[in-house]
Scaffold this motif. Sequence first.
Motif: not given
Length: 612
Positions: A265-274
């Motif tokens: 749930n804490e992961r950002m869906a956008h890979p660069l945003a993560e």
Amino acid sequence: DEFISSPPRKTVRFGGTLTEILLKYEKGDTTDFELLKHQLSDPDIKDAQIINWLHEFRASVAYLTKELEQLVNILLKLPWLRRSREVVEEYLGFLGNLVSAQTVHLRPCLRMIVSQFVPPRITIREDDVDISDSDDDDENISENFDTCHRALQTVARYVPSTPQFLMPILVEFFPFINKSERTLECYVHNLLRVTVYLPTLRLQILELIIEKLLKLDVSTPQQDIEDAEETANNCANEEKSTEEGLFDMEEDEDSKGNKAVSPSNERMAHPLAERLDILMTILFSYIKDVCHVDGKLDISNTKDLYRDLVSVFDKLILPTHASCHVQYFMFYICSFKLGLAEAFLDHLWKKLQDPNNPSVIRQTAGSYIGSFLARAKFIPVVTVKACLDLLVNWLHKYIDNQDAGVNAYCDVALHGPFYSTCQAVFYTLVFRHKQLLDGNLRKGLAYLQSLNFERIVMCQLNPLKICIPSVVNLFAAITRKYQLVFCYTIIERNNRQFIPVVRSGTGGDLVQTCTNPLDSFFPFDPYILKRSKKTIDPMYQFWEELSAEDLENLKKPIKKGTSEDEDDDFLKGETPQNDGVVEIAPNSYESNTRSPVSSIGSPADCYVPYPP
């Protein structure tokens, strides 16, 4: 019996002593030298062999000149990190001897150490094809990093000029942003560790890290991040609804009660945003650790770090348009002590009022002042008032200087810093007016009247025409309610004069209305990276959604002579709380502040109807 039955340690080697081999090599006999290189390059080399060789090399470093660079490179490739403690200690001793006797090998030694700042990669080959290339989940990774830093400290102790040779190598080895999150996380963490024992490199290392973060930030616009999150949420909801039909309802109820929050749930869906989220979390942790000693704020450490961060801010952040998250390192360090926040505001104020600075820098400084005053909970009302006094006085002096001149007309190119300062003042008033009027209505109104908004709004430079519509609408509603200035006549006149802009493109002419001629943005708009926002949210002023009642109240002016004891729903209402982000915040994104060329439509502004 035990001694007789136990085999001797395997230290089989060929040729004479190392000194003999090297002397033969100098005379042209390369046979033993080639055999030596072969033994050192053996992937199955044993710990005891490595220790024996290193012991001899430590005593023979005088022979390891530039001509034997190839042999030194083989030694630097020895797999020493993941070996026994004895091997590690012997290798660290060898490194110290080598760089102190032969500084010509300093760069290769530094390159070898820095290359270990990321987790090792394991590649699985099948039929001569790489089928896997992933981070090695080495349980000793933290211990290996500790050893690398010991090695670097050893080299720096023997060669004082290490920092100037190290910095270009740190830049060169910085992983590409498309590398795994773990690789980037480890490298940035290790760079920040270097600043602890090589403090002369701190400013340059912070510049390097923040420059990379900035590239990540501007590559991931807020709209893209929100779209990716929405898509991921929709997919998750669809999967959940499918699964619910497959299991017994009672089991579902039980699992709901015991379900812990999933790390996913804490992961950002956008890979660069993560990636950006992870790296911002590390940066915030570093700032906190440097500034606090044994849980207490260390003023000296904090001031030193603040100076470095302001320097990086001036060089990288201020000239960068519309970054969303990286600038929050200044927001965070300023939250530690009011003096830092005031110093940052003073720094921005000097940038804004200095006519020698480029207009775009002065405008951006104005945006930072307005956004910081509006959003930072830790800034008290007395500081807000002091800043408003400075800004408004400067605006009045600017109007005085323009009134008699030939440039006294509405033009962004001529008066950009003026309009940016107006917008900062309007934006601050929208967010802070309740606090400015809290406690003593008559005193608060007298203060706001003393700012003489009417003169600013009515001047020939016409700031209401240039500032972002959502800010102008809310400012107009609030100033009308408290009878500070009546803006609607000017707004209507500006709307009638507003000319659509025709832009030519590959798809033909496109008619657009530019709602943000300043191309301004509010740098402290809501922070949306999931992990690192936990650091920012407690000190962040969210916008409180205006209810229908509030909108009605905005349309009712306060009667002259109202005493501070009389009830006023709008005035007595709570100040904005951090309950959550609302849809109609007068922020830059909602007001379509991206360049009109790249924007396709604008979200609805918060609109307060004109009074009849």
